[in-house]
Every structure is written in C-alpha cells, then in structure tokens.
Scaffold this motif. Sequence first.
Motif, PDB file in Angstrom:
ATOM      1  N   SER A 173       0.814  -1.219   0.000  1.00 21.34           N
ATOM      2  CA  SER A 173       0.000   0.000   0.000  1.00 21.34           C
ATOM      3  C   SER A 173       0.844   1.266   0.000  1.00 21.34           C
ATOM      4  O   SER A 173       0.314   2.350  -0.148  1.00 21.34           O
ATOM      5  CB  SER A 173      -0.937   0.023   1.211  1.00 21.34           C
ATOM      6  OG  SER A 173      -0.198   0.206   2.403  1.00 21.34           O
TER       7      SER A 173
ATOM      8  N   ASP B 137     -10.693   1.915   4.082  1.00 23.79           N
ATOM      9  CA  ASP B 137     -10.395   2.313   2.693  1.00 23.79           C
ATOM     10  C   ASP B 137      -9.142   1.588   2.202  1.00 23.79           C
ATOM     11  O   ASP B 137      -9.113   1.062   1.085  1.00 23.79           O
ATOM     12  CB  ASP B 137     -10.169   3.827   2.589  1.00 23.79           C
ATOM     13  CG  ASP B 137     -11.430   4.652   2.735  1.00 23.79           C
ATOM     14  OD1 ASP B 137     -12.543   4.090   2.646  1.00 23.79           O
ATOM     15  OD2 ASP B 137     -11.293   5.882   2.949  1.00 23.79           O
ATOM     16  N   THR B 138      -8.099   1.588   3.034  1.00 19.71           N
ATOM     17  CA  THR B 138      -6.843   0.925   2.677  1.00 19.71           C
ATOM     18  C   THR B 138      -7.059  -0.575   2.518  1.00 19.71           C
ATOM     19  O   THR B 138      -6.569  -1.195   1.565  1.00 19.71           O
ATOM     20  CB  THR B 138      -5.763   1.216   3.740  1.00 19.71           C
ATOM     21  OG1 THR B 138      -5.582   2.633   3.846  1.00 19.71           O
ATOM     22  CG2 THR B 138      -4.433   0.560   3.380  1.00 19.71           C
TER      23      THR B 138
ATOM     24  N   ALA C  48      -9.485  -5.278  -3.216  1.00 15.44           N
ATOM     25  CA  ALA C  48      -9.808  -5.111  -4.638  1.00 15.44           C
ATOM     26  C   ALA C  48      -8.648  -5.540  -5.517  1.00 15.44           C
ATOM     27  O   ALA C  48      -8.838  -6.222  -6.534  1.00 15.44           O
ATOM     28  CB  ALA C  48     -10.202  -3.659  -4.917  1.00 15.44           C
ATOM     29  N   GLU C  49      -7.442  -5.156  -5.139  1.00 14.94           N
ATOM     30  CA  GLU C  49      -6.264  -5.553  -5.909  1.00 14.94           C
ATOM     31  C   GLU C  49      -6.093  -7.077  -5.911  1.00 14.94           C
ATOM     32  O   GLU C  49      -5.564  -7.651  -6.857  1.00 14.94           O
ATOM     33  CB  GLU C  49      -5.006  -4.875  -5.365  1.00 14.94           C
ATOM     34  CG  GLU C  49      -3.807  -5.053  -6.262  1.00 14.94           C
ATOM     35  CD  GLU C  49      -2.603  -4.216  -5.854  1.00 14.94           C
ATOM     36  OE1 GLU C  49      -1.476  -4.623  -6.208  1.00 14.94           O
ATOM     37  OE2 GLU C  49      -2.779  -3.176  -5.192  1.00 14.94           O
TER      38      GLU C  49
ATOM     39  N   SER D 149      -8.934  -1.309  -0.697  1.00 10.77           N
ATOM     40  CA  SER D 149      -8.055  -1.226  -1.868  1.00 10.77           C
ATOM     41  C   SER D 149      -7.222  -2.492  -2.018  1.00 10.77           C
ATOM     42  O   SER D 149      -7.049  -3.002  -3.129  1.00 10.77           O
ATOM     43  CB  SER D 149      -7.138  -0.008  -1.765  1.00 10.77           C
ATOM     44  OG  SER D 149      -7.884   1.182  -1.837  1.00 10.77           O
ATOM     45  N   ALA D 150      -6.695  -2.999  -0.908  1.00 10.60           N
ATOM     46  CA  ALA D 150      -5.904  -4.233  -0.951  1.00 10.60           C
ATOM     47  C   ALA D 150      -6.768  -5.411  -1.384  1.00 10.60           C
ATOM     48  O   ALA D 150      -6.351  -6.238  -2.209  1.00 10.60           O
ATOM     49  CB  ALA D 150      -5.266  -4.506   0.408  1.00 10.60           C
TER      50      ALA D 150
END
Length: 128
Positions: free
Chosen positions: A9, A57-58, A64-65, A61-62
Amino acid sequence: MNGRRFIQSGSRWEELAGYARAVVDGRWVFVSGTVGQDFRTGRFPEGAEAQAELALDTIGSALAEAGAGFDDVVRVRVYVPDRGDVVAVSQALRRRLGDNRPANTTVCSPLAVEGARVEIEVTARRNA
C-alpha cells in the motif's frame, strides 16, 4: 513462493518491518493490521471512527487488488487502545461489511503506531 502474491500500500511500516499489506494465497487473502493513517502525509484523522473508515479504505483497496471485496471477508480482528472507541469503530465496520457477518474479535490494547486509535486486519476467501 508457491503462487503467493504480495500487495503493498506504500505504508512506511511495510518497508520498515518487511511485510506486505496483503498476501494472496490461492483463494485466500490475508490483510495485515491496518491503522487509519494517510500514508502519503503520515497524518491521522480525528477520532477512532474516522480512523477506522480510513483503515477500511486501505483494506478495501488491498482486497480489490487481490480480486476480493468486503463480501468475501470471513474474519476480522480489531485492536483499539481505548474501550470507549469500540462502538464507533464497530459502527464503521458494520457500514462496510453490511450483511456479510464475518467472525470478529475486538481487543483493547495499546498499539505500536503512535497516534493510532484503531488497527484492523481481515482474512477473506475469494469466491471467484
């Protein structure tokens, strides 16, 4: 390394301690403990709930990746130094997790990162 994939991240803590924000291993996604810190500025928002939202949020994102989302989360661990923040952090979790209902453990304990009022880690199992 046996098909493992690492997701970063950009947190200085990842580099300092030599860990990944998330590890994808087959259908499993393991997201490291994540504090509600803006990794670009190093700043924390005011309040545990706002920090929980930023941490999520972080984490989102992880996930989703990794090809997963909050619907895929099967385990949550939450660490808060102040018992008085548990309800606010729990409300942020509820908003993000919706009806998913993963297993959850909340621990009241000091955190390693000064200024952090919450740290959240999750385990997800990708359905795809």
